[in-house]
Design a protein around this motif. Structure first.
Motif, PDB file in Angstrom:
ATOM      1  N   SER A 159       0.814  -1.205   0.000  1.00 35.02           N
ATOM      2  CA  SER A 159       0.000   0.000   0.000  1.00 35.02           C
ATOM      3  C   SER A 159       0.851   1.259   0.000  1.00 35.02           C
ATOM      4  N   SER A 160       2.181   1.106   0.011  1.00 35.58           N
ATOM      5  CA  SER A 160       3.079   2.247   0.069  1.00 35.58           C
ATOM      6  C   SER A 160       3.168   2.930  -1.287  1.00 35.58           C
ATOM      7  N   SER A 161       3.924   4.032  -1.330  1.00 34.36           N
ATOM      8  CA  SER A 161       4.074   4.811  -2.555  1.00 34.36           C
ATOM      9  C   SER A 161       4.877   4.032  -3.588  1.00 34.36           C
ATOM     10  N   SER A 188       8.258 -13.033   0.741  1.00 35.96           N
ATOM     11  CA  SER A 188       8.145 -12.742  -0.684  1.00 35.96           C
ATOM     12  C   SER A 188       8.393 -11.261  -0.917  1.00 35.96           C
ATOM     13  N   VAL A 189       8.891 -10.934  -2.103  1.00 34.17           N
ATOM     14  CA  VAL A 189       9.268  -9.564  -2.449  1.00 34.17           C
ATOM     15  C   VAL A 189       8.456  -9.121  -3.654  1.00 34.17           C
ATOM     16  N   ILE A 196      15.016  -3.129  -0.778  1.00 32.66           N
ATOM     17  CA  ILE A 196      13.889  -3.920  -0.268  1.00 32.66           C
ATOM     18  C   ILE A 196      13.711  -3.686   1.226  1.00 32.66           C
ATOM     19  N   ASP A 197      12.489  -3.425   1.629  1.00 29.79           N
ATOM     20  CA  ASP A 197      12.157  -3.364   3.053  1.00 29.79           C
ATOM     21  C   ASP A 197      11.986  -4.799   3.552  1.00 29.79           C
ATOM     22  N   GLY A 229       8.794  -6.960   2.585  1.00 34.50           N
ATOM     23  CA  GLY A 229       9.094  -7.418   1.233  1.00 34.50           C
ATOM     24  C   GLY A 229       8.820  -6.424   0.130  1.00 34.50           C
ATOM     25  N   SER A 230       8.474  -5.192   0.464  1.00 36.44           N
ATOM     26  CA  SER A 230       8.195  -4.198  -0.568  1.00 36.44           C
ATOM     27  C   SER A 230       9.491  -3.618  -1.124  1.00 36.44           C
TER      28      SER A 230
END
Length: 268
Positions: A34-36, A175-176, A209-210, A214-215
């Protein structure tokens, strides 16, 4: 009416599937996307160093001011300590010809070196490069890094695997995703200031990658540098190799069969 019944059955089945036991380490955790959108990471080259053009670079690490490199290809796989100013090996260990070396990480004066389809992790002590353990893993080995506690491994898919270092027990799988879509070909890894940076095999990209969800939050495009490398070294393969010196805050990149190692500057 039958369509309503069918829809209700499908929804009931999905709800039942999602209401089971908590996920274990073998089940990828889905990232929150849901991030930018993914941010472009611009970089500049600060300095250029020589690099052994025969090195099929798979892993690159700076630990306590020393540069370590792992290389691949059967019969040519090595673990080396490298003089950054000359690109020459100060110390090296050859892997048996049946092994295809992959990524490396250093934690608590211990080197962990992956192998590709052999699915074995070699463990060495520093500074003597004495091999003290071997661990089997359930996936191919591609890239590896550490957050200072866990070992984080890639296998060329969209997953990152978190392992306990002393036993190589799988703790969790993450997962990424890139803008909501599963990523792929995650390769060499480096942990920098709370984020995992990953080369993407067969592409010029480094992903930021966070690891908590995984974002992919940032992307660096090395295409221009790769093009310049191939002007002098036509056989130079993909970018592969990210090393961060936590003491000097300097970041280095290279690639497979590249004639140069580059110190780069960018906002982490």
């Amino acid at each position: 009416m039958r369509y309503t019944v069918l829809l209700f059955t499908v929804l009931f089945f999905l709800a039942a599937c999602n209401g089971g036991d908590k996920s274990n380490g073998n089940e990828p955790q889905t990232p929150d996307n849901s991030s930018s959108p993914v941010q472009a990471l611009n970089y500049s080259i600060v300095k250029q160093y020589p690099h052994d053009i025969t090195s099929f670079t798979q892993g690159l690490v700076i630990y306590k001011g020393k540069l370590y490199e792992g290389t691949g290809n059967e019969g040519f796989s090595k673990l080396m300590e490298v003089d950054i100013n000359t690109g020459k090996a100060i110390k090296s260990v050859n892997l048996d010809a049946k092994y295809f070396g992959e990524g490396i990480a250093v934690l608590n004066d211990t080197v962990y070196q992956l192998t590709w389809k052999n699915k074995i992790v070699f463990v060495y002590t520093l500074p003597d490069f004495k091999k003290v353990k071997e661990f089997p893993i359930g996936t191919e080995g591609w890239g590896i890094t550490t957050n200072g506690k866990d070992l984080i491994v890639s296998d060329g898919t969209s997953n990152l695997y978190f392992y306990e270092p002393s036993t190589f027990e799988l703790l969790r799988t993450q997962s990424v995703r890139f803008n909501g879509e599963l990523s792929f070909n995650l390769n060499e890894l480096e942990y920098i200031n709370g984020y995992v940076y990953a080369n993407q095999w067969q592409a010029p990209y480094i992903y930021k990658i966070d690891p908590s969800n995984g974002s992919i939050v940032g992307q660096m495009n090395l295409q221009d540098t790769w093009n310049n490398v191939r002007k002098d070294a036509p056989n130079a393969d993909v970018p592969n190799g990210i090393a961060y010196d936590a003491d000097t805050k300097k970041t280095y990149i290279t690639g497979k069969w590249w004639p140069s190692l580059y110190e780069i500057e960018f906002s982490h």
